[in-house]
Each structure stands twice: as structure tokens, then as C-alpha cells.
Design a protein around this motif. Structure first.
Motif, PDB file in Angstrom:
ATOM      1  N   GLU A  74       0.867  -1.171   0.000  1.00  0.00           N
ATOM      2  CA  GLU A  74       0.000   0.000   0.000  1.00  0.00           C
ATOM      3  C   GLU A  74       0.904   1.221   0.000  1.00  0.00           C
ATOM      4  O   GLU A  74       1.659   1.439   0.947  1.00  0.00           O
ATOM      5  CB  GLU A  74      -0.916  -0.009   1.220  1.00  0.00           C
ATOM      6  CG  GLU A  74      -1.939   1.090   1.194  1.00  0.00           C
ATOM      7  CD  GLU A  74      -2.967   0.964   2.308  1.00  0.00           C
ATOM      8  OE1 GLU A  74      -3.744   1.924   2.447  1.00  0.00           O
ATOM      9  OE2 GLU A  74      -2.994  -0.050   3.016  1.00  0.00           O
ATOM     10  N   ASP A  75       0.843   2.004  -1.080  1.00  0.00           N
ATOM     11  CA  ASP A  75       1.765   3.123  -1.292  1.00  0.00           C
ATOM     12  C   ASP A  75       1.072   4.449  -1.016  1.00  0.00           C
ATOM     13  O   ASP A  75       0.336   4.977  -1.840  1.00  0.00           O
ATOM     14  CB  ASP A  75       2.292   3.084  -2.723  1.00  0.00           C
ATOM     15  CG  ASP A  75       3.450   4.025  -2.958  1.00  0.00           C
ATOM     16  OD1 ASP A  75       3.693   4.917  -2.113  1.00  0.00           O
ATOM     17  OD2 ASP A  75       4.123   3.876  -3.994  1.00  0.00           O
ATOM     18  N   SER A  76       1.335   4.993   0.168  1.00  0.00           N
ATOM     19  CA  SER A  76       0.705   6.253   0.592  1.00  0.00           C
ATOM     20  C   SER A  76       1.074   7.414  -0.317  1.00  0.00           C
ATOM     21  O   SER A  76       0.347   8.406  -0.387  1.00  0.00           O
ATOM     22  CB  SER A  76       1.103   6.571   2.037  1.00  0.00           C
ATOM     23  OG  SER A  76       2.511   6.655   2.158  1.00  0.00           O
ATOM     24  N   ARG A  77       2.173   7.307  -1.039  1.00  0.00           N
ATOM     25  CA  ARG A  77       2.614   8.398  -1.918  1.00  0.00           C
ATOM     26  C   ARG A  77       1.706   8.562  -3.128  1.00  0.00           C
ATOM     27  O   ARG A  77       1.742   9.584  -3.807  1.00  0.00           O
ATOM     28  CB  ARG A  77       4.050   8.136  -2.394  1.00  0.00           C
ATOM     29  CG  ARG A  77       5.038   8.009  -1.235  1.00  0.00           C
ATOM     30  CD  ARG A  77       6.371   7.461  -1.681  1.00  0.00           C
ATOM     31  NE  ARG A  77       6.176   6.150  -2.296  1.00  0.00           N
ATOM     32  CZ  ARG A  77       7.138   5.464  -2.903  1.00  0.00           C
ATOM     33  NH1 ARG A  77       8.357   5.954  -2.980  1.00  0.00           N
ATOM     34  NH2 ARG A  77       6.891   4.287  -3.430  1.00  0.00           N
ATOM     35  N   LEU A  78       0.871   7.567  -3.399  1.00  0.00           N
ATOM     36  CA  LEU A  78      -0.001   7.609  -4.570  1.00  0.00           C
ATOM     37  C   LEU A  78      -1.357   8.254  -4.301  1.00  0.00           C
ATOM     38  O   LEU A  78      -2.179   8.353  -5.192  1.00  0.00           O
ATOM     39  CB  LEU A  78      -0.218   6.187  -5.111  1.00  0.00           C
ATOM     40  CG  LEU A  78       1.053   5.475  -5.586  1.00  0.00           C
ATOM     41  CD1 LEU A  78       0.734   4.050  -5.999  1.00  0.00           C
ATOM     42  CD2 LEU A  78       1.714   6.247  -6.706  1.00  0.00           C
ATOM     43  N   GLN A  79      -1.594   8.670  -3.070  1.00  0.00           N
ATOM     44  CA  GLN A  79      -2.862   9.325  -2.719  1.00  0.00           C
ATOM     45  C   GLN A  79      -2.562  10.729  -2.228  1.00  0.00           C
ATOM     46  O   GLN A  79      -1.889  10.907  -1.213  1.00  0.00           O
ATOM     47  CB  GLN A  79      -3.596   8.524  -1.651  1.00  0.00           C
ATOM     48  CG  GLN A  79      -4.984   9.050  -1.405  1.00  0.00           C
ATOM     49  CD  GLN A  79      -5.832   8.052  -0.616  1.00  0.00           C
ATOM     50  OE1 GLN A  79      -5.546   6.879  -0.583  1.00  0.00           O
ATOM     51  NE2 GLN A  79      -6.868   8.556  -0.001  1.00  0.00           N
ATOM     52  N   SER A  80      -3.089  11.720  -2.936  1.00  0.00           N
ATOM     53  CA  SER A  80      -2.762  13.107  -2.586  1.00  0.00           C
ATOM     54  C   SER A  80      -3.638  13.663  -1.466  1.00  0.00           C
ATOM     55  O   SER A  80      -3.207  14.534  -0.724  1.00  0.00           O
ATOM     56  CB  SER A  80      -2.861  14.002  -3.820  1.00  0.00           C
ATOM     57  OG  SER A  80      -4.175  13.964  -4.338  1.00  0.00           O
ATOM     58  N   LYS A  81      -4.868  13.181  -1.316  1.00  0.00           N
ATOM     59  CA  LYS A  81      -5.767  13.711  -0.294  1.00  0.00           C
ATOM     60  C   LYS A  81      -5.424  13.079   1.051  1.00  0.00           C
ATOM     61  O   LYS A  81      -5.544  11.876   1.242  1.00  0.00           O
ATOM     62  CB  LYS A  81      -7.218  13.417  -0.646  1.00  0.00           C
ATOM     63  CG  LYS A  81      -8.195  14.049   0.313  1.00  0.00           C
ATOM     64  CD  LYS A  81      -9.624  13.785  -0.115  1.00  0.00           C
ATOM     65  CE  LYS A  81     -10.587  14.424   0.863  1.00  0.00           C
ATOM     66  NZ  LYS A  81     -11.971  14.152   0.501  1.00  0.00           N
ATOM     67  N   LEU A  82      -4.996  13.900   2.008  1.00  0.00           N
ATOM     68  CA  LEU A  82      -4.553  13.378   3.289  1.00  0.00           C
ATOM     69  C   LEU A  82      -5.466  13.729   4.451  1.00  0.00           C
ATOM     70  O   LEU A  82      -5.552  12.999   5.411  1.00  0.00           O
ATOM     71  CB  LEU A  82      -3.148  13.916   3.622  1.00  0.00           C
ATOM     72  CG  LEU A  82      -2.039  13.532   2.671  1.00  0.00           C
ATOM     73  CD1 LEU A  82      -0.746  14.207   3.109  1.00  0.00           C
ATOM     74  CD2 LEU A  82      -1.872  12.041   2.623  1.00  0.00           C
ATOM     75  N   PHE A  83      -6.103  14.859   4.373  1.00  0.00           N
ATOM     76  CA  PHE A  83      -6.813  15.357   5.546  1.00  0.00           C
ATOM     77  C   PHE A  83      -8.313  15.197   5.410  1.00  0.00           C
ATOM     78  O   PHE A  83      -8.859  15.201   4.320  1.00  0.00           O
ATOM     79  CB  PHE A  83      -6.472  16.837   5.780  1.00  0.00           C
ATOM     80  CG  PHE A  83      -5.003  17.058   5.980  1.00  0.00           C
ATOM     81  CD1 PHE A  83      -4.272  17.781   5.080  1.00  0.00           C
ATOM     82  CD2 PHE A  83      -4.346  16.502   7.070  1.00  0.00           C
ATOM     83  CE1 PHE A  83      -2.908  17.979   5.254  1.00  0.00           C
ATOM     84  CE2 PHE A  83      -3.001  16.692   7.261  1.00  0.00           C
ATOM     85  CZ  PHE A  83      -2.271  17.431   6.344  1.00  0.00           C
ATOM     86  N   SER A  84      -8.962  15.114   6.536  1.00  0.00           N
ATOM     87  CA  SER A  84     -10.405  15.018   6.594  1.00  0.00           C
ATOM     88  C   SER A  84     -11.037  16.296   6.062  1.00  0.00           C
ATOM     89  O   SER A  84     -10.510  17.387   6.244  1.00  0.00           O
ATOM     90  CB  SER A  84     -10.826  14.798   8.048  1.00  0.00           C
ATOM     91  OG  SER A  84     -12.205  14.966   8.187  1.00  0.00           O
ATOM     92  N   ALA A  85     -12.178  16.137   5.433  1.00  0.00           N
ATOM     93  CA  ALA A  85     -12.925  17.313   4.970  1.00  0.00           C
ATOM     94  C   ALA A  85     -13.587  18.025   6.144  1.00  0.00           C
ATOM     95  O   ALA A  85     -14.130  19.117   5.986  1.00  0.00           O
ATOM     96  CB  ALA A  85     -13.972  16.893   3.943  1.00  0.00           C
ATOM     97  N   ASN A  86     -13.526  17.415   7.307  1.00  0.00           N
ATOM     98  CA  ASN A  86     -14.125  17.985   8.511  1.00  0.00           C
ATOM     99  C   ASN A  86     -13.324  19.217   8.941  1.00  0.00           C
ATOM    100  O   ASN A  86     -12.182  19.123   9.350  1.00  0.00           O
ATOM    101  CB  ASN A  86     -14.130  16.924   9.624  1.00  0.00           C
ATOM    102  CG  ASN A  86     -14.760  17.419  10.898  1.00  0.00           C
ATOM    103  OD1 ASN A  86     -15.102  18.589  11.023  1.00  0.00           O
ATOM    104  ND2 ASN A  86     -14.888  16.517  11.850  1.00  0.00           N
ATOM    105  N   LYS A  87     -13.927  20.371   8.854  1.00  0.00           N
ATOM    106  CA  LYS A  87     -13.233  21.621   9.190  1.00  0.00           C
ATOM    107  C   LYS A  87     -12.919  21.719  10.676  1.00  0.00           C
ATOM    108  O   LYS A  87     -12.115  22.527  11.089  1.00  0.00           O
ATOM    109  CB  LYS A  87     -14.067  22.815   8.728  1.00  0.00           C
ATOM    110  CG  LYS A  87     -14.198  22.885   7.217  1.00  0.00           C
ATOM    111  CD  LYS A  87     -14.812  24.189   6.795  1.00  0.00           C
ATOM    112  CE  LYS A  87     -15.138  24.215   5.331  1.00  0.00           C
ATOM    113  NZ  LYS A  87     -14.060  24.342   4.448  1.00  0.00           N
ATOM    114  N   ALA A  88     -13.550  20.878  11.475  1.00  0.00           N
ATOM    115  CA  ALA A  88     -13.312  20.914  12.917  1.00  0.00           C
ATOM    116  C   ALA A  88     -11.982  20.245  13.305  1.00  0.00           C
ATOM    117  O   ALA A  88     -11.559  20.345  14.436  1.00  0.00           O
ATOM    118  CB  ALA A  88     -14.464  20.233  13.648  1.00  0.00           C
TER     119      ALA A  88
END
Length: 168
Positions: A74-88
Motif C-alpha cells: 500500500e503506497d501512501s505516496r499515490l494518494q494526494s488527499k490526506l486530511f479530513s474534509a471535517n473543518k473541525a
């Protein structure tokens, strides 16, 4: 290190089971607790959790167990979205996530370099392409694995499962 192995009762031991194999596909879920799955000739026969700095020894030893060894991770470098969309989500939490992912990215790079050094074929799979986490009961049903597992071992097995008979 936790380790579980499933053997054919008629074989008597893991070594005799492994000695007959032509293809070993190793699946990795990298992290501080790295899950490792071993598919021998398409069949899931071993799961374990190791420290990531033990990958080198594990890869070297694996080269002795089968005629061909393929590595899927599983290659984490291949996924650009890291953070939750939750603004909190607070800044401190976002920074911790970034540090954790950065560490996993480094383990991915190390795994690729070790595979290259050993002449092993290596394939990184995006976390999004691997799919969602699989619960233990579903994992047992999907793979036929009868033993206990943790999420890292299940992730390692699931990332490699589509390639358990090798990849081109």
C-alpha cells in the motif's frame, strides 16, 4: 513480532510447504506496525506483524523460499488527499497526520529500494485502490483464513490479494 502460519496438515511443517513453491507474493501494509502477508502460489499461508526496519531481513530471507518473489504494498505516496474534509479537525491533528504519512512515505521508498537491490518485482497500490478496511469476520470469509488477525495483517493481505498469482 506476531506471526501466524497456515500449513497443509499433510505436509507437517512450514519449511516443507514453502520448499515446493514457485511464486511468493508478499503484501505489505507499512507503518510502525507493518503487516505482512505471504501468498504462496496464490494461497494465503502466512500473516505477521513486524517492525518496518525488519523489512530488509524479511525480503532477503524470502528470496530463498520461492523461485520468484513479487512484492505488493500500500503506497501512501499515490494518494494526494490526506486530511479530513471535517473543518473541525484541529491544526495539531492535521500536523500529526502529516508527520505519520511522511514516515510511511519514507518506508515505501525504502521498500522500493530494497526490492530493486534484490532484483524483486515491486508494485505500489494506492490506498484508494486497495479499498476500505476489512473486518475480521469478512476477511475470514473472503480469504478462508481461520486464525486471528489484526488490521495491519488484513490490509497487507488485501492489498496483495488481486496479485496473489503474480503480476505482469
Amino acid at each position: 513480532m506476531e506471526s501466524q502460519t497456515m500449513t497443509d496438515p499433510s505436509s507437517g511443517n512450514v519449511a516443507s510447504e514453502v520448499a515446493r513453491h514457485r511464486l511468493l507474493v508478499l503484501g505489505f501494509d507499512l507503518g510502525v506496525k507493518t503487516g505482512v502477508a505471504r501468498y504462496f502460489d496464490g494461497k494465503l499461508l502466512a500473516l505477521e506483524t513486524v517492525k518496518p526496519w525488519g523489512m530488509r531481513d524479511l525480503l532477503e530471507a524470502s528470496c530463498l523460499t520461492a523461485a520468484r518473489v513479487d512484492v505488493v504494498f500500500e503506497d501512501s505516496r499515490l494518494q494526494s488527499k490526506l486530511f479530513s474534509a471535517n473543518k473541525a479537525t484541529g491544526e495539531a491533528k492535521r500536523l500529526k497526520i502529516a508527520r505519520d504519512v511522511g514516515g510511511i512515505d519514507a518506508w515505501c521508498t525504502l521498500l522500493e529500494h530494497e526490492c530493486e537491490r534484490l532484483g524483486l518485482r515491486c508494485l505500489g497500490v494506492s490506498p484508494a485502490d486497495k479499498g476500505a478496511k476489512v473486518a475480521a469476520s469478512a476477511f475470514d470469509h473472503i480469504t478462508g483464513w481461520p486464525g486471528r488477525t489484526n488490521e495491519h495483517e488484513r490490509d497487507a493481505a488485501m492489498v496483495a490479494r488481486p496479485f496473489r498469482k503474480g503480476f505482469h
